[in-house]
Design an enzyme around this catalytic site. Structure first.
Site, short mmCIF file in Angstrom:
data_model
loop_
_atom_site.label_atom_id
_atom_site.label_comp_id
_atom_site.label_asym_id
_atom_site.label_seq_id
_atom_site.Cartn_x
_atom_site.Cartn_y
_atom_site.Cartn_z
N ASP A 1 0.83 -1.20 0.00
CA ASP A 1 0.00 0.00 0.00
C ASP A 1 0.87 1.26 0.00
OD1 ASP A 1 -1.69 2.18 0.74
OD2 ASP A 1 -3.05 0.79 1.73
N GLY B 1 -1.68 -3.87 -3.31
CA GLY B 1 -1.58 -2.46 -2.99
C GLY B 1 -2.67 -1.94 -2.09
N HIS B 2 -3.13 -0.71 -2.38
CA HIS B 2 -4.03 0.04 -1.51
C HIS B 2 -5.42 -0.58 -1.37
CE1 HIS B 2 -5.46 3.47 0.69
NE2 HIS B 2 -6.37 3.77 -0.21
N PHE B 3 -5.90 -1.26 -2.40
CA PHE B 3 -7.23 -1.86 -2.35
C PHE B 3 -7.10 -3.38 -2.38
CE2 PHE B 3 -8.06 2.36 -4.23
CZ PHE B 3 -8.99 2.84 -3.32
#
Length: 125
Positions: free
Chosen positions: A94, A120-122
């Site tokens: 992330d 990553g972020h999601f």
């Protein structure tokens, strides 16, 4: 910089974060297979971001996020006091919140399951 000096120049420097290129990047950065992420995800987000006047709302939220950091001790005390069972699904790549953020929940919670996913972020995308 924007938190310390919320002038027009610093505000304008953040506007690129509202572009479709950055929105897509948020979904694909750090993932193993970015081609498998549906473009619907970032396109639906971008539709909301592109609404008239929404750029100012987003910039106000960016500025206010500094207050979230001030609330961490309160949230940590809540966790220590009430001990809600917690499942943390976190992207270890992330760009905004590193793995230490996920692991920190275990300091305050006895019943906490943390999964650092190779993405990553999601992570649930």
């Amino acid at each position: 910089t924007y938190w310390e000096n919320p002038n027009e120049e610093n505000k304008n420097n953040l506007k690129s974060l509202l572009s479709v290129d950055f929105t897509k990047y948020e979904y694909t950065d750090g993932t193993r297979n970015p081609d498998l992420i549906s473009p619907d995800a970032w396109n639906m987000d971008q539709l909301a971001l592109d609404r008239p006047g929404n750029d100012e709302i987003q910039l106000a939220l960016y500025y206010d996020y500094r207050n979230n950091l001030k609330q961490y001790p309160n949230w940590q005390e809540f966790f220590r006091t009430y001990q809600p069972p917690t499942l943390v699904a976190w992207g270890k790549n992330d760009m905004f919140f590193g793995p230490k953020g996920a692991l920190a929940f275990q300091k305050d919670l006895k019943d906490c399951e943390v999964h650092l996913l190779n993405t990553g972020h999601f992570p649930l995308e």
